[in-house]
Scaffold this motif. Structure first.
Motif, PDB file in Angstrom:
ATOM      1  N   ALA A  15      53.550  -2.445  14.861  1.00  0.00           N
ATOM      2  CA  ALA A  15      54.091  -2.890  15.622  1.00  0.00           C
ATOM      3  C   ALA A  15      54.882  -2.624  16.008  1.00  0.00           C
ATOM      4  N   LEU A  16      54.769  -2.725  17.668  1.00  0.00           N
ATOM      5  CA  LEU A  16      56.463  -2.484  18.441  1.00  0.00           C
ATOM      6  C   LEU A  16      56.878  -3.733  19.169  1.00  0.00           C
ATOM      7  N   LEU A  17      58.563  -2.981  19.550  1.00  0.00           N
ATOM      8  CA  LEU A  17      58.325  -3.850  20.896  1.00  0.00           C
ATOM      9  C   LEU A  17      58.718  -2.869  21.729  1.00  0.00           C
ATOM     10  N   GLN A  52      61.451  -3.329  32.168  1.00  0.00           N
ATOM     11  CA  GLN A  52      62.492  -3.050  31.927  1.00  0.00           C
ATOM     12  C   GLN A  52      63.188  -3.682  31.284  1.00  0.00           C
ATOM     13  N   ASP A  53      63.453  -5.208  32.332  1.00  0.00           N
ATOM     14  CA  ASP A  53      63.850  -6.240  31.744  1.00  0.00           C
ATOM     15  C   ASP A  53      63.543  -7.378  31.230  1.00  0.00           C
ATOM     16  N   ALA A  54      62.278  -6.994  30.205  1.00  0.00           N
ATOM     17  CA  ALA A  54      61.834  -7.530  29.435  1.00  0.00           C
ATOM     18  C   ALA A  54      60.771  -6.884  28.196  1.00  0.00           C
ATOM     19  N   TRP A  55      61.068  -8.126  26.736  1.00  0.00           N
ATOM     20  CA  TRP A  55      60.013  -7.426  26.452  1.00  0.00           C
ATOM     21  C   TRP A  55      58.459  -7.841  25.344  1.00  0.00           C
ATOM     22  N   THR A  56      58.156  -7.208  24.653  1.00  0.00           N
ATOM     23  CA  THR A  56      56.848  -7.882  24.422  1.00  0.00           C
ATOM     24  C   THR A  56      56.394  -6.712  23.295  1.00  0.00           C
ATOM     25  N   VAL A  57      55.087  -7.903  22.439  1.00  0.00           N
ATOM     26  CA  VAL A  57      55.111  -6.490  21.202  1.00  0.00           C
ATOM     27  C   VAL A  57      53.662  -5.730  21.414  1.00  0.00           C
ATOM     28  N   ALA A  58      53.664  -5.332  21.094  1.00  0.00           N
ATOM     29  CA  ALA A  58      52.497  -3.878  21.263  1.00  0.00           C
ATOM     30  C   ALA A  58      51.792  -3.076  19.934  1.00  0.00           C
TER      31      ALA A  58
END
Length: 216
Positions: A123-125, A131-137
């Motif tokens: 599981a990665l972030l 570029q200014d947002a993060w999500t789980v992948a």
């Protein structure tokens, strides 16, 4: 009166939180059992429960499906069984239209279910959708060689970004490995976190999933 309305609303929400997971769980189980019960259609008409006992037996198809899977796995474990499977693969690979569907599904299932595969093992972030947002992948592997030659020599990883609350749809994205952050949570925990839209997160110490939504 306002206090009474707020109390009733609280009771309704509490009841919903208790019964909704139960109802969805029963619905999913009923869907799975009902679908697997269709495997009873593989039996001769005289062997079906309706003929033998005069009534249907829910869940018997699940047992039959498990026996078929076990039998197939045991058959594939020996040389003769492997030759039969190779013959079956070769036969389906020669049928127009069928070969396209069969080969695609087989390749994906071999990748996802293989013990040696790396798909959906991490599981990665990642930065998404900008570029200014993060999500789980979830990491699915590395870009193909035909793609890597166009990536300017940087190390990239292939990831699957699931949508919420339905994780079966999503986006396939290739991102720089340096721009990813490996999460200290299992794939199951990360998936629950995504499906709950961030409400249910794993405990940092025990790994137990706990609600994070404020009830104030």
């Amino acid at each position: 009166m306002k206090q009474i309305k707020m109390t009733l609303k609280g009771y309704l929400v509490t009841g919903l939180l208790i019964w909704l997971p139960v109802a969805v769980t029963l619905w999913v189980l009923n869907l799975i059992v009902g679908s697997l019960d269709q495997t009873l259609n593989l039996l001769p008409d005289a062997w079906r429960p309706e003929r033998l006992f005069g009534f249907a037996i829910p869940g018997l198809g699940v047992l039959l499906a498990v026996l078929i899977l076990l039998g197939t796995g045991m058959l594939a474990a020996n040389v003769l069984g492997q030759r039969l499977i190779d013959f079956w693969d070769a036969l389906l690979s020669r049928i127009p239209v069928v070969k396209s569907i069969y080969s695609s599904v087989k390749q994906v299932s071999d990748t996802l279910l293989s013990d040696s595969g790396q798909a959906f093992r991490k599981a990665l972030l990642v930065r998404f959708p900008h570029q200014d947002a993060w999500t789980v992948a979830f990491q699915t592997g590395a870009p193909a060689s035909q793609v890597r030659e166009h990536l300017n020599g940087d190390e990239f990883v292939s990831v699957y970004v699931p949508t919420t609350p339905n994780p079966t749809s999503g986006y396939f994205v290739m991102v720089k490995k340096a721009d990813t952050r490996e999460l200290d949570m299992s794939v199951d925990e990360a998936l629950k976190y995504v499906i709950s839209m961030g409400v249910v997160a794993p405990s940092p110490k025990s790994g137990i999933i706990t609600p994070t939504l404020s009830r104030d």
